[in-house]
Design a protein around this motif. Structure first.
Motif, PDB file in Angstrom:
ATOM      1  N   GLU A 132      55.084 -24.417   4.577  1.00 39.31           N
ATOM      2  CA  GLU A 132      54.738 -25.558   5.441  1.00 39.31           C
ATOM      3  C   GLU A 132      55.623 -25.555   6.701  1.00 39.31           C
ATOM      4  N   ASN A 146      55.405 -38.258   8.011  1.00 38.85           N
ATOM      5  CA  ASN A 146      55.721 -37.920   9.395  1.00 38.85           C
ATOM      6  C   ASN A 146      54.649 -38.453  10.320  1.00 38.85           C
ATOM      7  N   ARG A 176      60.023 -37.867  11.539  1.00 34.40           N
ATOM      8  CA  ARG A 176      60.087 -38.444  10.197  1.00 34.40           C
ATOM      9  C   ARG A 176      60.004 -39.963  10.321  1.00 34.40           C
TER      10      ARG A 176
HETATM   11  O1  LIG Z   1      57.765 -33.193   5.370  1.00 31.86           O
HETATM   12  C1  LIG Z   1      56.699 -33.503   5.947  1.00 31.86           C
HETATM   13  O2  LIG Z   1      56.587 -34.492   6.667  1.00 31.86           O
HETATM   14  C2  LIG Z   1      55.508 -32.592   5.824  1.00 31.86           C
HETATM   15  C3  LIG Z   1      55.559 -31.557   6.843  1.00 31.86           C
HETATM   16  C4  LIG Z   1      54.659 -31.307   7.810  1.00 31.86           C
HETATM   17  C5  LIG Z   1      55.117 -30.171   8.576  1.00 31.86           C
HETATM   18  C6  LIG Z   1      56.372 -29.853   7.915  1.00 31.86           C
HETATM   19  O3  LIG Z   1      57.130 -28.943   8.204  1.00 31.86           O
HETATM   20  O4  LIG Z   1      56.606 -30.719   6.892  1.00 31.86           O
END
Ligand SMILES: O=C(O)CC1=CCC(=O)O1
Length: 93
Positions: free
Chosen positions: A28, A53, A46
């Motif tokens: 991710e 997010n 965040r």
């Molecule tokens: O942790 C998150 O908010 C999910 C996410 C989306 C892109 C990423 O790197 O983490």
């Protein structure tokens, strides 16, 4: 160019295999950072105190955004809100 607000709420099952969890999170991050470098994922923030997010995407079309979101490694573990954006008449930008 089309701008979109996306809120992603992450909910990974507690019983997910720890190795799968670690690998999925790594994929991710790599996928997200590749799109950031390409200028398509222009902001990611965040939400304080939440596994969520707020992101802004700058893409060619809704179809392109759909492909990007659909291919997120965490897609199966997220719920999303997507809003198309347009310029505000009071903006000085
Ligand atoms: O942790 C998150 O908010 C999910 C996410 C989306 C892109 C990423 O790197 O983490």
């Amino acid at each position: 160019m089309a701008l979109f607000y996306v809120r992603m709420d992450v909910d990974i099952p507690l019983d997910l295999d720890p190795t799968v969890r670690t690998e999925t999170l790594a994929r991710e991050k790599e996928y997200s950072q590749e799109l950031q470098r390409a200028g398509k994922w222009v902001h990611i923030w965040r939400v304080v105190g939440q596994y969520s997010n707020i992101s802004i995407f700058d893409v060619e079309s809704p179809d392109e955004l759909h492909e990007i979101l659909w291919n997120l490694p965490l897609f199966a573990y997220m719920t999303m809100e997507v809003l198309p954006l347009t310029g505000h008449p009071s903006s000085i930008a």
